[in-house]
Structure formats: C-alpha cells, structure tokens
Design a protein around this motif. Structure first.
Motif, PDB file in Angstrom:
ATOM      1  N   ARG A   6      -2.292  -4.355  18.841  1.00  0.00           N
ATOM      2  CA  ARG A   6      -1.480  -3.805  17.750  1.00  0.00           C
ATOM      3  C   ARG A   6      -1.951  -2.399  17.392  1.00  0.00           C
ATOM      4  O   ARG A   6      -3.131  -2.080  17.499  1.00  0.00           O
ATOM      5  CB  ARG A   6      -1.563  -4.702  16.501  1.00  0.00           C
ATOM      6  CG  ARG A   6      -0.901  -6.050  16.694  1.00  0.00           C
ATOM      7  CD  ARG A   6      -0.737  -6.771  15.366  1.00  0.00           C
ATOM      8  NE  ARG A   6      -1.963  -7.443  14.944  1.00  0.00           N
ATOM      9  CZ  ARG A   6      -2.081  -8.107  13.797  1.00  0.00           C
ATOM     10  NH1 ARG A   6      -1.071  -8.146  12.945  1.00  0.00           N
ATOM     11  NH2 ARG A   6      -3.215  -8.713  13.495  1.00  0.00           N
ATOM     12  N   ARG A   7      -0.997  -1.598  16.934  1.00  0.00           N
ATOM     13  CA  ARG A   7      -1.292  -0.239  16.471  1.00  0.00           C
ATOM     14  C   ARG A   7      -1.185  -0.224  14.948  1.00  0.00           C
ATOM     15  O   ARG A   7      -0.175  -0.645  14.379  1.00  0.00           O
ATOM     16  CB  ARG A   7      -0.325   0.766  17.095  1.00  0.00           C
ATOM     17  CG  ARG A   7      -0.632   2.218  16.716  1.00  0.00           C
ATOM     18  CD  ARG A   7       0.287   3.174  17.468  1.00  0.00           C
ATOM     19  NE  ARG A   7       0.054   3.124  18.903  1.00  0.00           N
ATOM     20  CZ  ARG A   7      -0.853   3.848  19.533  1.00  0.00           C
ATOM     21  NH1 ARG A   7      -1.630   4.700  18.850  1.00  0.00           N
ATOM     22  NH2 ARG A   7      -1.007   3.752  20.835  1.00  0.00           N
ATOM     23  N   TRP A   8      -2.237   0.259  14.286  1.00  0.00           N
ATOM     24  CA  TRP A   8      -2.318   0.264  12.830  1.00  0.00           C
ATOM     25  C   TRP A   8      -2.229   1.705  12.333  1.00  0.00           C
ATOM     26  O   TRP A   8      -3.126   2.514  12.591  1.00  0.00           O
ATOM     27  CB  TRP A   8      -3.632  -0.376  12.371  1.00  0.00           C
ATOM     28  CG  TRP A   8      -3.782  -1.801  12.806  1.00  0.00           C
ATOM     29  CD1 TRP A   8      -4.193  -2.256  14.032  1.00  0.00           C
ATOM     30  CD2 TRP A   8      -3.504  -2.959  12.031  1.00  0.00           C
ATOM     31  NE1 TRP A   8      -4.203  -3.625  14.056  1.00  0.00           N
ATOM     32  CE2 TRP A   8      -3.785  -4.092  12.844  1.00  0.00           C
ATOM     33  CE3 TRP A   8      -3.064  -3.164  10.714  1.00  0.00           C
ATOM     34  CZ2 TRP A   8      -3.633  -5.400  12.378  1.00  0.00           C
ATOM     35  CZ3 TRP A   8      -2.910  -4.464  10.257  1.00  0.00           C
ATOM     36  CH2 TRP A   8      -3.181  -5.563  11.086  1.00  0.00           C
ATOM     37  N   PRO A   9      -1.160   2.047  11.596  1.00  0.00           N
ATOM     38  CA  PRO A   9      -0.985   3.435  11.136  1.00  0.00           C
ATOM     39  C   PRO A   9      -1.690   3.696   9.809  1.00  0.00           C
ATOM     40  O   PRO A   9      -1.811   2.807   8.957  1.00  0.00           O
ATOM     41  CB  PRO A   9       0.536   3.537  10.963  1.00  0.00           C
ATOM     42  CG  PRO A   9       0.946   2.149  10.563  1.00  0.00           C
ATOM     43  CD  PRO A   9       0.013   1.201  11.290  1.00  0.00           C
ATOM     44  N   PHE A  10      -2.146   4.921   9.658  1.00  0.00           N
ATOM     45  CA  PHE A  10      -2.764   5.367   8.415  1.00  0.00           C
ATOM     46  C   PHE A  10      -2.078   6.650   7.968  1.00  0.00           C
ATOM     47  O   PHE A  10      -1.912   7.577   8.753  1.00  0.00           O
ATOM     48  CB  PHE A  10      -4.267   5.592   8.602  1.00  0.00           C
ATOM     49  CG  PHE A  10      -5.018   4.314   8.825  1.00  0.00           C
ATOM     50  CD1 PHE A  10      -5.579   3.635   7.762  1.00  0.00           C
ATOM     51  CD2 PHE A  10      -5.142   3.786  10.104  1.00  0.00           C
ATOM     52  CE1 PHE A  10      -6.256   2.443   7.965  1.00  0.00           C
ATOM     53  CE2 PHE A  10      -5.817   2.594  10.319  1.00  0.00           C
ATOM     54  CZ  PHE A  10      -6.382   1.919   9.239  1.00  0.00           C
ATOM     55  N   GLU A  11      -1.692   6.688   6.701  1.00  0.00           N
ATOM     56  CA  GLU A  11      -0.964   7.826   6.163  1.00  0.00           C
ATOM     57  C   GLU A  11      -1.897   9.015   5.929  1.00  0.00           C
ATOM     58  O   GLU A  11      -3.116   8.864   5.860  1.00  0.00           O
ATOM     59  CB  GLU A  11      -0.275   7.435   4.851  1.00  0.00           C
ATOM     60  CG  GLU A  11       0.745   6.319   5.009  1.00  0.00           C
ATOM     61  CD  GLU A  11       1.330   5.890   3.683  1.00  0.00           C
ATOM     62  OE1 GLU A  11       0.940   6.480   2.649  1.00  0.00           O
ATOM     63  OE2 GLU A  11       2.160   4.972   3.674  1.00  0.00           O
ATOM     64  N   GLY A  38      -6.081  -9.471   6.919  1.00  0.00           N
ATOM     65  CA  GLY A  38      -5.387  -8.522   6.054  1.00  0.00           C
ATOM     66  C   GLY A  38      -6.301  -7.662   5.215  1.00  0.00           C
ATOM     67  O   GLY A  38      -5.990  -6.497   4.933  1.00  0.00           O
ATOM     68  N   SER A  39      -7.447  -8.198   4.797  1.00  0.00           N
ATOM     69  CA  SER A  39      -8.341  -7.428   3.932  1.00  0.00           C
ATOM     70  C   SER A  39      -8.914  -6.202   4.642  1.00  0.00           C
ATOM     71  O   SER A  39      -9.196  -5.181   4.004  1.00  0.00           O
ATOM     72  CB  SER A  39      -9.485  -8.319   3.428  1.00  0.00           C
ATOM     73  OG  SER A  39     -10.199  -8.857   4.511  1.00  0.00           O
ATOM     74  N   SER A  40      -9.093  -6.273   5.956  1.00  0.00           N
ATOM     75  CA  SER A  40      -9.620  -5.128   6.694  1.00  0.00           C
ATOM     76  C   SER A  40      -8.680  -3.935   6.573  1.00  0.00           C
ATOM     77  O   SER A  40      -9.113  -2.794   6.349  1.00  0.00           O
ATOM     78  CB  SER A  40      -9.825  -5.484   8.167  1.00  0.00           C
ATOM     79  OG  SER A  40     -10.817  -6.467   8.321  1.00  0.00           O
ATOM     80  N   TYR A  41      -7.386  -4.190   6.727  1.00  0.00           N
ATOM     81  CA  TYR A  41      -6.406  -3.106   6.617  1.00  0.00           C
ATOM     82  C   TYR A  41      -6.267  -2.648   5.165  1.00  0.00           C
ATOM     83  O   TYR A  41      -6.161  -1.447   4.891  1.00  0.00           O
ATOM     84  CB  TYR A  41      -5.064  -3.570   7.161  1.00  0.00           C
ATOM     85  CG  TYR A  41      -4.056  -2.466   7.385  1.00  0.00           C
ATOM     86  CD1 TYR A  41      -4.421  -1.268   7.998  1.00  0.00           C
ATOM     87  CD2 TYR A  41      -2.724  -2.628   6.999  1.00  0.00           C
ATOM     88  CE1 TYR A  41      -3.488  -0.264   8.214  1.00  0.00           C
ATOM     89  CE2 TYR A  41      -1.786  -1.633   7.219  1.00  0.00           C
ATOM     90  CZ  TYR A  41      -2.167  -0.449   7.820  1.00  0.00           C
ATOM     91  OH  TYR A  41      -1.243   0.540   8.027  1.00  0.00           O
ATOM     92  N   ALA A  42      -6.295  -3.600   4.233  1.00  0.00           N
ATOM     93  CA  ALA A  42      -6.181  -3.246   2.819  1.00  0.00           C
ATOM     94  C   ALA A  42      -7.318  -2.330   2.389  1.00  0.00           C
ATOM     95  O   ALA A  42      -7.100  -1.320   1.704  1.00  0.00           O
ATOM     96  CB  ALA A  42      -6.163  -4.515   1.965  1.00  0.00           C
TER      97      ALA A  42
END
Length: 252
Positions: A6-11, A38-42
């Motif tokens: 998966r690719r995880w985007p960051f603004e 989910g907490s890792s991305y949060a």
C-alpha cells in the motif's frame, strides 16, 4: 488475506508532500507486526504538529545527537518510523522482534530514496523487550542513548506494559529534556486498562517518567476486521490517545 503493498500519502504541512510504500505479508497467528494498524498512520500525520509544538526543543540544532537520534519501539511494518525520518528530517532506528525484522528492513529499503531526499535516514534493528543480548542489536547494549522514543499501538497482552516501560527506561536518555511520544487506540476496556498499567509502570522507574501532555484524536481502526467485532468492512471510528512523557527531575 495474502501479501499486499500500500501507498500512504502525507500532505504538505511545510515539510513537503510525500508518500511511503509499505509491504504487508499475510497476517498469520499472532504476528501482529506484519500489519499496519490505524494508529501508526494517525500518529504519523501529527508528527509535524509535535515538532512545532511540545517537542520543539528537540529539533533545535544540536539537540538530537548523531548517529542515533530517534528510536521507534514496536515498529511493525515501519510506517510511523519512516514518516518520522521524512517529516523530522532526522535519523530513526526502527525496531521490533527478530521475526518481524525481515519485512521491516524490506520496507526501509523500499523507501530509502524518499527518506534520503527529504533529509532523513532510517535503519531497522532487532530489539526484544526484556530479551537477552542475543535478542537485541549491539547498538542497544549501551543504555540511555536516545533523546526521543516513539511508539504506536504497543499494548496487546498483560505483560506488555511492564516490558515496554523497561525498554523505554533502558533506551531513553536520562536528562529531563528527553521525551517519549506514544499513541494507544482506545478500542475497549482492555486497551484502556493496559494504558493505565503502562502509565503506572513508567512512573515506577528509578527516574520516573511522567505524562507531560496528552490528548485524543479521532481515527479509523480495522482491528475488528481480524477479530470479528467491527463493521462489515472492518473499519470503525476509534479515539486514539496520545501522550508525551518525560523524566522527573532528579531528587539528588
């Protein structure tokens, strides 16, 4: 479910927009470190706020000592630690159990170019909480070397609060400027109890670690997808507790 990538985007928050590619092998048995929770991305999406706010004193020139500046405990697939290297433009050591390290090291390698381009550095190394010297990389044999420790969603069993508190106490620098940034999803009463135990255990250290700031952010968690207690798609809204810990001043 088989292997996924998966690719995880960051603004862009003044630190540059980027994305991280994370591989997740099939989740088998209790190998929870092979899934991105989910907490890792949060927490990763809040890193810029902490660097500009309650952790700002650690990001002035010279505050973090090379070569090892930030330590992540229980890195899992590595999303949080890799994001920290990018957002904070610093060196991050990502750690987990020896069985998790091959996939973690793979994800570090996958993202090496983007991490380096943004001014960071990341490496993976084994570190078993409460383990013998054979269970940890030699870089951890000298205690109290890290000014900043990060950890997300680390509590699953009754022995985890004590083991994690010991690992934090062993690796965190002894000065009052050192910090721990932790996030624990409040899924149920069990998770809340484990968090309470962790806070108690950190407060029992010879140089107690006290919660200096805390809060809760909303997020989505798919724990139910694996355990049968979520919505049809496995996602549900969860409050993600975060806390920043520091050592109490010495009484000497």
């Amino acid at each position: 479910m088989g292997e996924i990538t998966r690719r995880w985007p960051f603004e862009d928050h003044g630190h540059g927009a980027f994305s991280l590619v994370i591989r997740e092998p099939p989740l088998t048995g209790d190998s929870l470190g092979l899934k991105t929770w989910g907490s890792s991305y949060a927490l990763a999406r809040l890193l810029h706020q902490f660097a500009d706010g309650p952790l700002a004193h650690l990001f002035v020139p010279g505050a973090l000592s090379a070569p090892h500046e930030v330590l992540e405990l229980g890195s899992g697939t590595g999303l949080l630690g890799l994001a920290a290297a990018c957002v904070w433009k610093t060196s991050v050591v990502l750690t987990d159990l020896p069985t998790i390290i091959p996939n973690l090291a793979h994800n570090v390698s996958l993202n090496r170019e983007v991490v380096g381009r943004l001014g960071g550095k990341a490496e993976a190394a084994p570190l078993t909480w409460g383990g013998s010297r054979e269970d940890v990389d030699p870089m951890f044999w000298e205690p109290n070397c890290f000014q900043l420790i990060i950890v997300a969603d680390p509590l699953y069993d009754d022995d985890h609060p004590t083991l994690l508190a010991c690992a934090i106490d062993e690796q965190l620098a002894l000065g009052t400027d050192a910090r721990v940034l932790a996030m624990v999803p409040q899924r149920d009463e069990i998770t809340r109890r484990l968090l309470s135990s962790l806070r108690e255990e950190l407060g029992r250290r010879p140089r107690p670690l006290l919660c200096l700031e805390e809060g809760v952010v909303d997020g989505q968690d798919d724990w139910g997808d694996e355990h049968g207690d979520g919505d049809d798609d496995g996602m549900r809204n969860v409050g993600f507790w975060w806390g920043i810990f520091g050592r109490a001043p010495s009484s000497c």
